[in-house]
Design a protein around this motif. Structure first.
Motif, short mmCIF file in Angstrom:
data_model
loop_
_atom_site.label_atom_id
_atom_site.label_comp_id
_atom_site.label_asym_id
_atom_site.label_seq_id
_atom_site.Cartn_x
_atom_site.Cartn_y
_atom_site.Cartn_z
N VAL A 179 15.66 -20.93 55.55
CA VAL A 179 16.19 -22.18 56.10
C VAL A 179 16.88 -21.85 57.30
O VAL A 179 17.08 -20.67 57.68
N ARG A 189 21.80 -29.34 62.22
CA ARG A 189 20.34 -29.35 62.17
C ARG A 189 19.86 -28.40 60.96
O ARG A 189 20.11 -27.11 61.16
N SER A 191 16.49 -26.92 58.92
CA SER A 191 15.06 -26.86 59.04
C SER A 191 14.57 -26.01 57.93
O SER A 191 15.14 -24.68 57.90
N GLN A 213 10.14 -29.57 56.44
CA GLN A 213 10.87 -30.86 56.83
C GLN A 213 12.24 -30.36 57.45
O GLN A 213 12.81 -29.25 57.09
N GLN A 214 13.03 -31.16 58.00
CA GLN A 214 14.22 -31.00 58.73
C GLN A 214 15.14 -32.26 58.84
O GLN A 214 14.53 -33.18 58.98
N SER A 216 19.21 -33.74 60.22
CA SER A 216 20.55 -33.48 60.94
C SER A 216 21.55 -33.82 60.23
O SER A 216 21.64 -35.22 59.54
#
Length: 314
Positions: A179, A189, A191, A213-214, A216
């Motif tokens: 990650v 954020r 990701s 996938q990401q 915030s």
């Protein structure tokens, strides 16, 4: 507790410290007209400069004992000692100014990187931690937790026991995978490069993110889940990638990797950039931009760079 200064205030403090040092030590590089333009361009700049001058006055005196200790030295030695002493007197307020504008937690962090520096560590269980430019983390390996203080990290967990990243806006737990977590002023954020991670925002329900996938995290909770290409080279490979990106956005990102001030004419904002650029030499990146776009790079010093539209010469 004193509120954390904004990124603009921190950058103004850094610039004021550099101007102060140039004024004291490098008369050839110091440009009083350029300093005045910098001061006039922003109220934050003028406030930072006035603070620098006040600190300079506070630290300007050479201790009498030091002055007396030089009297019995030969003339050349006496001048050398006084020069060093005056150098310290000038550098102390610059360092003090930076120290006041950069959070103490960054200086105290277990691991940190300077601007433009990227580092990798292997943890005892075989997991890998990378810190991007201007980043800092604290380690609590007994609790299997990293605390992200500043900047951006990549964590690759290969063992059987999960590792967590504690950020101001939530907790990111990695069981097996990789990650990237980037902290900015109002959001964080997350990701997922590989595997899956569990997120526990400060507010709202927990959620699971899968590879590619990401999202915030903010004070109000998690934003919408989006997609990204985890196979695309990025800072973990020492690369800055742009795909038809506005030049202004590209330069703001590039500025994270350059110590000093990077400025550009607003007329350049909408130019487009495409390419992969090695972060190990940001001067070369600027040279490549100048070769491919209608702009000139003006380097007053290594730490003060301005980009301007290229003038057509008939």
């Amino acid at each position: 507790m004193r509120p954390a200064p904004s990124p603009e205030a921190r950058e103004a403090a850094r610039a004021a410290a550099r101007w102060l040092t140039l004024m004291e030590f490098d008369g050839d590089a110091f440009d009083s007209a350029a300093l005045q333009r910098w001061r006039d361009s922003s109220a934050d700049h003028e406030a930072a400069w006035q603070k620098a001058l006040r600190l300079r006055e506070r630290f300007a005196g050479v201790p009498p004992s030091l002055g007396m200790a030089t009297l019995d030295r030969p003339a050349m030695a006496r001048r050398a000692v006084l020069k060093r002493a005056l150098g310290v007197a000038a550098l102390v307020p610059a360092a003090w100014l930076l120290g006041r504008e950069l959070p103490l937690e960054v200086w105290r962090a277990d691991l940190h990187t300077a601007t433009g520096e990227q580092r990798r560590w292997s943890l005892i269980d075989g997991s890998t931690l990378q810190l991007n430019t201007d980043s800092a983390v604290d380690l609590d390996l007994k609790a299997r937790r990293l605390v992200l203080v500043r900047g951006e990290v990549a964590l690759k967990v290969t063992g059987t026991t999960p590792l967590a990243v504690q950020a101001p806006y939530g907790l990111i737990t990695v069981s097996r995978g990789e990650v990237c977590v980037r902290l900015s002023e109002h959001r964080c954020r997350v990701s997922v490069v590989s595997g899956s991670v569990q997120l526990q925002p400060l507010r709202g329900p927990s959620l699971m993110l899968e590879q590619g996938q990401q999202v915030s995290l903010q004070a109000a909770g998690a934003g919408p889940v989006g997609a990204f290409d985890g196979a695309q080279p990025d800072w973990r490979d020492g690369v800055l990638v742009a795909h038809n990106q506005p030049l202004g956005d590209f330069l703001r990102e590039l500025g994270r990797y350059r110590p000093g001030v990077l400025r550009w004419d607003q007329a350049l904002e909408s130019l487009r950039v495409t390419g992969s650029f090695r972060l190990e030499n940001t001067d070369r990146i600027l040279a490549l931009l100048s070769a491919s776009l209608p702009l000139d790079v003006q380097m007053r010093t290594r730490y003060w760079v301005t980009l301007t539209p290229r003038k057509n010469i008939a």
